[in-house]
Design an enzyme around this catalytic site. Structure first.
Site, PDB file in Angstrom:
ATOM      1  N   THR A  45      52.728  -0.869 -30.342  1.00 33.62           N
ATOM      2  CA  THR A  45      53.806   0.124 -30.377  1.00 33.62           C
ATOM      3  C   THR A  45      55.196  -0.501 -30.388  1.00 33.62           C
ATOM      4  O   THR A  45      56.189   0.217 -30.515  1.00 33.62           O
ATOM      5  CB  THR A  45      53.687   1.072 -29.174  1.00 33.62           C
ATOM      6  OG1 THR A  45      53.581   0.304 -27.964  1.00 33.62           O
ATOM      7  CG2 THR A  45      52.467   1.965 -29.311  1.00 33.62           C
ATOM      8  N   ASP A  59      28.263   9.270 -33.634  1.00 36.09           N
ATOM      9  CA  ASP A  59      28.810  10.610 -33.403  1.00 36.09           C
ATOM     10  C   ASP A  59      28.473  11.106 -32.003  1.00 36.09           C
ATOM     11  O   ASP A  59      29.317  11.693 -31.312  1.00 36.09           O
ATOM     12  CB  ASP A  59      28.251  11.585 -34.449  1.00 36.09           C
ATOM     13  CG  ASP A  59      28.610  11.153 -35.863  1.00 36.09           C
ATOM     14  OD1 ASP A  59      29.651  10.510 -36.022  1.00 36.09           O
ATOM     15  OD2 ASP A  59      27.842  11.467 -36.787  1.00 36.09           O
ATOM     16  N   HIS A 102      24.439  15.039 -44.232  1.00 38.35           N
ATOM     17  CA  HIS A 102      25.117  14.679 -42.977  1.00 38.35           C
ATOM     18  C   HIS A 102      26.637  14.778 -43.141  1.00 38.35           C
ATOM     19  O   HIS A 102      27.324  15.419 -42.331  1.00 38.35           O
ATOM     20  CB  HIS A 102      24.705  13.262 -42.590  1.00 38.35           C
ATOM     21  CG  HIS A 102      25.231  12.809 -41.271  1.00 38.35           C
ATOM     22  ND1 HIS A 102      24.449  12.707 -40.141  1.00 38.35           N
ATOM     23  CD2 HIS A 102      26.483  12.421 -40.880  1.00 38.35           C
ATOM     24  CE1 HIS A 102      25.186  12.284 -39.126  1.00 38.35           C
ATOM     25  NE2 HIS A 102      26.421  12.089 -39.553  1.00 38.35           N
ATOM     26  N   GLU A 103      27.173  14.147 -44.184  1.00 38.86           N
ATOM     27  CA  GLU A 103      28.622  14.140 -44.373  1.00 38.86           C
ATOM     28  C   GLU A 103      29.148  15.517 -44.775  1.00 38.86           C
ATOM     29  O   GLU A 103      30.268  15.890 -44.393  1.00 38.86           O
ATOM     30  CB  GLU A 103      29.002  13.099 -45.425  1.00 38.86           C
ATOM     31  CG  GLU A 103      28.625  11.671 -45.056  1.00 38.86           C
ATOM     32  CD  GLU A 103      29.234  11.238 -43.733  1.00 38.86           C
ATOM     33  OE1 GLU A 103      30.326  11.719 -43.377  1.00 38.86           O
ATOM     34  OE2 GLU A 103      28.600  10.424 -43.039  1.00 38.86           O
TER      35      GLU A 103
END
Length: 654
Positions: free
Chosen positions: A218, A511, A436-437
């Site tokens: 940052t 996931d 799936h996608e």
């Protein structure tokens, strides 16, 4: 030719003088050893010369005291030499032998004969302590002396003064894009360093230390350098690990040398990057703990020791402020803690313009679009994107970096590099990945988790297929409905596989990991669990109270099962769009996000209100949902969880 750092300044002059003194002393000893120490008689001199060449003729024949006394009485000794622990005898008949004399009594006997006033034979001294040169007498102690000198030199090198930038760092606040809140908070620090006497006249106590916190990349280091330039102060940059050493006491001396150098160069800024490397004090169960505690104690004492008007400021930067010792960050030491946040939309656009000006970029770049597509990225990530775009252009042989190179670089930063030479997948695997996608993309678009950029079944990084979802705005506050929508988006790929194939695959492992993290955070920290518990597990850990995490794990699992059923019901309603996107992926491998939205808009039946009630806005973090290729799914060890029977089994598999 530049001098080595060790030979620069007053330290180099002192070392040079020390080396000259050592060489002079060595030359004196050698000259003294070469000069004659005695003037023996001719016979004794000849014997000494022979002894210097070789003592083998004498050492080959060992005599005893009786033989020596017999030769003394018969005047058969031609010459003799007294050694440190032996007497060497040469007789008148050219015989040679030696008599051991460790106690020195035999030598005393010979000397008593001379005390009577009668010179019996020429007598000389050979290899006695008095005859030895000074360097030979010190030679047995040379290993210890060399060890001490080496340790002193090593200690001096380890505790040498730190490098000081006396004319600032060359970076100003104008060069640091973004971090406007941090720059505003540092404004009064700049005024103090420019005129510390003004604070002293008013009796105000200026800050001794400022702590910069924030995510990696940052710009905390850039802010520290800019503060030194704006304040016209000297700048010393170190890291928290610089004070660690395998030798006891070296770390403490480094701390003393650091503050001693800063006081001499005042006004001065001491910037300690990754200050959490100093650590916390702990019970002295090991010797390393004791040394670490002493280093921290010395650091605390140094911060308390310098005057507020001395013009010295300690600036620390860390990504883990909770890892610092509480005594270090209390008031009076680190008086201020400044959070350096992520850049906003305008700051990201300015960063793209800044870094693009350093490469051969095209003139028609859409920096506003690039800024919108990089929500949640740090300045370091934006610098990487610009550099990677230049690498892609060079790889393609282009003369300039165009917009599509930047778009590819953004995708690479988001979802990873596109591998080359991938083994072709079977039709069954391609169909499973497409389903799936497509599930990820449709649920993300329907629940408005973010902007669906593209969905592809081409491998990227470690993923076999990727759905790229980017946030649409910068947010720091997230509603419970937004977190639930995100979990459903993560579970959508697995639910789509259940809907089509009646079983799941290992592609949903990543996931499930991300969804479990969010669920555990909702249950154990945010009070958003299904049972309504408001207890924070972090507070329990901080209080050092023993607790059983089984209830929290079961509550998180119950939340995941509930959202899994909701996601499966949503995909059943979106089944026509799911079929369409999956077929497009099998045919074209990549589908834009606009076509996903168009497929949802073509659905004939209106959506159920229970589904639309959980609509939320985009999260401020990068969304990445992918079918991961797990080589060894059995390597994960999960904590045992007691299964909770759901009240409703949900819709049946089709």
């Amino acid at each position: 030719m530049k001098k080595p750092r060790l030979l620069q300044g007053r330290r180099g002059l002192a070392l040079s003088i020390l080396a000259l003194l050592i060489l002079a002393a060595l030359a004196f000893w050698l000259a003294r050893a070469a000069s004659p120490e005695q003037t023996p008689t001719a016979g004794a001199a000849a014997m000494l010369a022979e002894l210097q060449d070789s003592r083998e003729p004498w050492e080959a024949n060992r005599g005893d005291l009786s033989r020596l006394m017999s030769d003394l009485r018969s005047d058969a000794i031609a010459s003799a030499a007294l050694g440190a622990d032996a007497i060497y005898i040469s007789t008148t008949d050219a015989q040679r032998y030696w008599v051991p004399d460790q106690s020195g009594r035999v030598a005393t006997l010979l000397l008593e004969q001379y005390a009577g006033g009668k010179a019996l034979f020429p007598l000389a001294m050979f290899q006695t302590d008095a005859d030895k040169p000074l360097y030979q007498r010190l030679l047995p102690y040379s290993p210890i002396a060399l060890l001490l000198i080496g340790a002193a030199l090593f200690f001096a090198m380890k505790t040498r003064s730190f490098a000081v930038q006396r004319k600032g760092s060359g970076i100003t606040f104008a060069d640091v894009i973004g971090a406007s809140e941090a720059k505003q908070a540092l404004s009064d620090v700049t005024a103090y360093l420019r005129d510390p006497a003004a604070y002293a006249r008013l009796g105000a106590r200026p800050p001794k230390g400022v702590l910069l916190t924030g995510e990696p990349g940052t710009g905390k280091t850039q802010l520290a350098k800019a503060l030194a330039s704006e304040s016209n102060a000297s700048f010393i940059q170190v890291t928290g690990s610089d004070f660690s050493s395998m030798y006891f006491g070296v770390g403490i001396q480094k701390v003393k040398a650091l503050f001693r150098t800063a006081r001499k160069q005042a006004p001065c800024i001491i910037f300690i990057d990754e200050i959490d490397g100093i650590g916390k004090r702990a019970e002295q169960q090991r010797s390393s703990d004791a040394e670490s505690n002493r280093i921290i104690n010395q650091f605390l004492a140094e911060m308390d020791g310098f005057d507020g008007a001395s013009g010295v400021l300690v600036l620390g930067a860390t990504n883990f402020p909770n890892s610092l010792d509480p005594a270090l960050v209390r008031e009076g030491r680190f008086d201020r803690s400044i959070a350096v946040g992520l850049p906003g939309l305008d700051d990201r656009e300015a960063l793209f313009r800044l870094y693009a000006g350093k490469i051969s970029a095209a003139t028609d770049l859409d920096f506003a679009q690039l800024a919108r597509n990089t929500v949640g990225l740090t300045p370091a990530a934006i610098a990487y994107i610009v550099n990677h775009a230049a690498l892609l252009a060079a790889r393609a042989g282009a003369r300039q970096v165009d917009m599509h190179h930047f778009v590819d670089a953004v995708e690479t930063c988001r979802i990873g590099e596109q591998p080359s030479g991938v083994t072709p997948m079977s039709p069954a695997d391609r169909k499973r990945i497409a389903v799936h996608e497509a599930g990820h993309a449709l649920v993300a678009a329907e629940l408005k988790v973010g902007r669906v950029e593209k969905v592809t079944i081409l491998p990227r990084g470690q993923a076999l297929g990727v759905t790229l979802v980017t946030p649409v705005e910068d947010k720091r506050l997230h509603m419970e409905s937004e977190l639930r929508s995100r979990i459903q988006m993560l579970l959508a790929g697995r639910c789509a596989e259940q809907l089509y194939f009646r079983e799941v695959s290992s592609g949903a492992g990543q996931d499930l990991q991300e969804a479990s993290k969010i669920a555990l955070s909702m249950v154990g920290a945010l009070g958003m669990g299904p049972k309504g518990s408001l207890l924070s597990l972090q507070a329990v850990r901080d209080a050092h109270i023993e607790f059983d995490s089984g209830d929290s794990i079961r509550a998180a699992d119950q939340l995941l099962q509930q959202l899994d059923r909701d996601c499966l019901a949503l995909l059943q309603r979106l089944r026509p769009a799911l079929d369409e996107i999956a077929e497009r992926l099998l045919a074209e491998e990549t589908v834009p996000g606009e076509e996903v939205l168009a497929a949802i808009a073509r659905l004939p039946a209106p959506h159920d209100a229970s589904v639309s009630s959980i609509l939320g806005h985009a999260l401020s973090s990068v969304e990445r949902v992918a079918a991961s290729a797990l080589d060894a799914p059995d390597s994960f060890e999960l904590a045992p969880v007691v299964a909770v029977e759901p009240e409703d089994d949900g819709p049946r598999m089709l």
